[in-house]
Design a protein around this motif. Sequence first.
Motif, PDB file in Angstrom:
ATOM      1  N   VAL A 255      -1.696 124.149  59.699  1.00 44.54           N
ATOM      2  CA  VAL A 255      -1.590 122.771  60.160  1.00 44.54           C
ATOM      3  C   VAL A 255      -0.601 122.747  61.322  1.00 44.54           C
ATOM      4  O   VAL A 255       0.476 123.338  61.231  1.00 44.54           O
ATOM      5  N   ALA A 256      -0.973 122.088  62.400  1.00 49.69           N
ATOM      6  CA  ALA A 256      -0.054 121.934  63.528  1.00 49.69           C
ATOM      7  C   ALA A 256      -0.160 120.509  64.034  1.00 49.69           C
ATOM      8  O   ALA A 256      -1.212 119.884  63.928  1.00 49.69           O
ATOM      9  N   ASP A 257       0.939 120.033  64.590  1.00 48.72           N
ATOM     10  CA  ASP A 257       0.868 118.699  65.182  1.00 48.72           C
ATOM     11  C   ASP A 257       1.470 118.748  66.572  1.00 48.72           C
ATOM     12  O   ASP A 257       2.282 119.603  66.897  1.00 48.72           O
ATOM     13  N   ASP A 258       1.005 117.851  67.404  1.00 45.14           N
ATOM     14  CA  ASP A 258       1.646 117.631  68.692  1.00 45.14           C
ATOM     15  C   ASP A 258       1.812 116.132  68.780  1.00 45.14           C
ATOM     16  O   ASP A 258       0.872 115.374  68.511  1.00 45.14           O
TER      17      ASP A 258
ATOM     18  N   VAL B 139       2.452 108.723  69.200  1.00 40.11           N
ATOM     19  CA  VAL B 139       1.129 109.294  68.936  1.00 40.11           C
ATOM     20  C   VAL B 139       1.310 110.663  68.309  1.00 40.11           C
ATOM     21  O   VAL B 139       2.166 111.448  68.741  1.00 40.11           O
ATOM     22  N   SER B 140       0.517 110.967  67.292  1.00 39.55           N
ATOM     23  CA  SER B 140       0.530 112.295  66.690  1.00 39.55           C
ATOM     24  C   SER B 140      -0.907 112.762  66.488  1.00 39.55           C
ATOM     25  O   SER B 140      -1.726 112.041  65.930  1.00 39.55           O
ATOM     26  N   ALA B 141      -1.194 113.955  66.988  1.00 39.60           N
ATOM     27  CA  ALA B 141      -2.463 114.607  66.670  1.00 39.60           C
ATOM     28  C   ALA B 141      -2.145 115.753  65.724  1.00 39.60           C
ATOM     29  O   ALA B 141      -1.225 116.539  65.983  1.00 39.60           O
ATOM     30  N   CYS B 142      -2.857 115.821  64.614  1.00 37.10           N
ATOM     31  CA  CYS B 142      -2.670 116.907  63.650  1.00 37.10           C
ATOM     32  C   CYS B 142      -3.973 117.695  63.553  1.00 37.10           C
ATOM     33  O   CYS B 142      -5.054 117.106  63.467  1.00 37.10           O
ATOM     34  N   ALA B 143      -3.838 119.011  63.559  1.00 33.79           N
ATOM     35  CA  ALA B 143      -5.003 119.882  63.448  1.00 33.79           C
ATOM     36  C   ALA B 143      -4.834 120.795  62.244  1.00 33.79           C
ATOM     37  O   ALA B 143      -3.729 121.256  61.950  1.00 33.79           O
TER      38      ALA B 143
ATOM     39  N   VAL C  26      -7.129 115.121  63.700  1.00 33.09           N
ATOM     40  CA  VAL C  26      -6.988 113.679  63.471  1.00 33.09           C
ATOM     41  C   VAL C  26      -5.869 113.146  64.360  1.00 33.09           C
ATOM     42  O   VAL C  26      -5.035 113.901  64.856  1.00 33.09           O
ATOM     43  N   ARG C  27      -5.871 111.830  64.557  1.00 36.94           N
ATOM     44  CA  ARG C  27      -4.868 111.202  65.425  1.00 36.94           C
ATOM     45  C   ARG C  27      -4.311 109.967  64.736  1.00 36.94           C
ATOM     46  O   ARG C  27      -5.058 109.158  64.187  1.00 36.94           O
ATOM     47  N   GLY C  28      -2.995 109.831  64.778  1.00 32.95           N
ATOM     48  CA  GLY C  28      -2.337 108.640  64.252  1.00 32.95           C
ATOM     49  C   GLY C  28      -1.500 107.996  65.341  1.00 32.95           C
ATOM     50  O   GLY C  28      -0.904 108.699  66.162  1.00 32.95           O
ATOM     51  N   GLU C  29      -1.478 106.659  65.375  1.00 38.10           N
ATOM     52  CA  GLU C  29      -0.658 105.952  66.354  1.00 38.10           C
ATOM     53  C   GLU C  29       0.229 104.934  65.648  1.00 38.10           C
ATOM     54  O   GLU C  29      -0.167 104.330  64.650  1.00 38.10           O
ATOM     55  N   TRP C  30       1.427 104.756  66.188  1.00 36.69           N
ATOM     56  CA  TRP C  30       2.399 103.812  65.631  1.00 36.69           C
ATOM     57  C   TRP C  30       2.847 102.913  66.772  1.00 36.69           C
ATOM     58  O   TRP C  30       3.678 103.292  67.586  1.00 36.69           O
ATOM     59  N   PRO C  31       2.282 101.703  66.886  1.00 33.34           N
ATOM     60  CA  PRO C  31       2.609 100.827  68.015  1.00 33.34           C
ATOM     61  C   PRO C  31       3.978 100.173  67.881  1.00 33.34           C
ATOM     62  O   PRO C  31       4.480  99.966  66.782  1.00 33.34           O
ATOM     63  N   GLY C  32       4.557  99.867  69.030  1.00 29.55           N
ATOM     64  CA  GLY C  32       5.857  99.215  69.029  1.00 29.55           C
ATOM     65  C   GLY C  32       6.311  98.940  70.451  1.00 29.55           C
ATOM     66  O   GLY C  32       5.483  98.751  71.348  1.00 29.55           O
ATOM     67  N   ALA C  33       7.615  98.941  70.659  1.00 30.07           N
ATOM     68  CA  ALA C  33       8.191  98.664  71.974  1.00 30.07           C
ATOM     69  C   ALA C  33       9.477  99.454  72.141  1.00 30.07           C
ATOM     70  O   ALA C  33      10.065  99.925  71.159  1.00 30.07           O
ATOM     71  N   ILE C  34       9.894  99.590  73.405  1.00 29.80           N
ATOM     72  CA  ILE C  34      11.117 100.331  73.707  1.00 29.80           C
ATOM     73  C   ILE C  34      12.304  99.369  73.761  1.00 29.80           C
ATOM     74  O   ILE C  34      12.273  98.360  74.477  1.00 29.80           O
ATOM     75  N   ALA C  35      13.339  99.692  72.991  1.00 34.57           N
ATOM     76  CA  ALA C  35      14.554  98.874  72.942  1.00 34.57           C
ATOM     77  C   ALA C  35      15.329  99.009  74.254  1.00 34.57           C
ATOM     78  O   ALA C  35      15.012  99.845  75.100  1.00 34.57           O
TER      79      ALA C  35
ATOM     80  N   GLY D 154       2.893 110.272  59.855  1.00 36.65           N
ATOM     81  CA  GLY D 154       2.488 109.917  58.497  1.00 36.65           C
ATOM     82  C   GLY D 154       1.027 109.459  58.460  1.00 36.65           C
ATOM     83  O   GLY D 154       0.257 109.841  57.584  1.00 36.65           O
ATOM     84  N   ARG D 155       0.627 108.654  59.463  1.00 36.55           N
ATOM     85  CA  ARG D 155      -0.761 108.166  59.526  1.00 36.55           C
ATOM     86  C   ARG D 155      -1.741 109.323  59.763  1.00 36.55           C
ATOM     87  O   ARG D 155      -2.805 109.391  59.148  1.00 36.55           O
ATOM     88  N   ALA D 156      -1.367 110.233  60.695  1.00 40.51           N
ATOM     89  CA  ALA D 156      -2.258 111.367  60.980  1.00 40.51           C
ATOM     90  C   ALA D 156      -2.351 112.297  59.773  1.00 40.51           C
ATOM     91  O   ALA D 156      -3.449 112.734  59.398  1.00 40.51           O
ATOM     92  N   LEU D 157      -1.208 112.594  59.147  1.00 34.64           N
ATOM     93  CA  LEU D 157      -1.222 113.497  57.990  1.00 34.64           C
ATOM     94  C   LEU D 157      -2.038 112.900  56.846  1.00 34.64           C
ATOM     95  O   LEU D 157      -2.740 113.620  56.134  1.00 34.64           O
ATOM     96  N   THR D 158      -1.953 111.565  56.681  1.00 35.26           N
ATOM     97  CA  THR D 158      -2.738 110.912  55.635  1.00 35.26           C
ATOM     98  C   THR D 158      -4.234 111.102  55.892  1.00 35.26           C
ATOM     99  O   THR D 158      -5.013 111.327  54.959  1.00 35.26           O
ATOM    100  N   LEU D 159      -4.639 111.048  57.170  1.00 40.02           N
ATOM    101  CA  LEU D 159      -6.047 111.280  57.517  1.00 40.02           C
ATOM    102  C   LEU D 159      -6.459 112.724  57.263  1.00 40.02           C
ATOM    103  O   LEU D 159      -7.644 113.028  57.091  1.00 40.02           O
TER     104      LEU D 159
END
Length: 199
Positions: free
Chosen positions: A70-73, A123-127, A137-146, A185-190
């Motif tokens: 398993v690898a992620d970027d 953004v996280s892609a996990c293979a 798989v790909r997981g995204e976590w939306p938000g904003a920069i402080a 977490g979202r990508a790993l769950t997928l």
Amino acid sequence: MARILVASRNVKKLAELRRVLDGAGVSGLELLSLADVPSYDEAPETGATFEENALAKARDGFAATGIPCVADDSGLSVAALNGMPGVLSARWSGVHGDDEANYRLLLAQLADVPDERRGAAFVSACALVGGAGETVVRGEWPGAIARAPRGAGGFGYDPIFIPEGSSRSAAELSPAEKDAASHRGRALTLLVPALRALA
């Protein structure tokens, strides 16, 4: 017990995958890090996308060890910077892995950007690559920069990232809160169904 190689030396990433697997009720998998296997040549991260880099790392790990890998970027995509730093997130300041230098440079680049245009996403892609094939798989976590860093938890850009719907930075969340919402977490769950098949 089936073994899975996690193509990372980051113990926090290993712990995160373990928590995701435990939360999904997946047992019978022993997680190994790069520190647990003989070293091998790792290809440089030259992909244009998170998916390409994750897949290259997982392929290298499986080819070198024969253990499903398993690898992620992952990184930060900022709308006002046309999606940058993106795949360059870990070395945005020119020094790989200098978290504070990276986020301070980013804050400086966004100094004149108004709050309503500070949207971003982790953004996280996990293979997963093994004898049974390849899964990405790909997981995204939306938000904003402080406007300034807050909190002492997490790593990377966590102190300057405010998740959508939260008033706290990612560095102010508990590990459990972060797992439940984060891009990785979202990508790993997928990825759990493919990992469960190996258990």
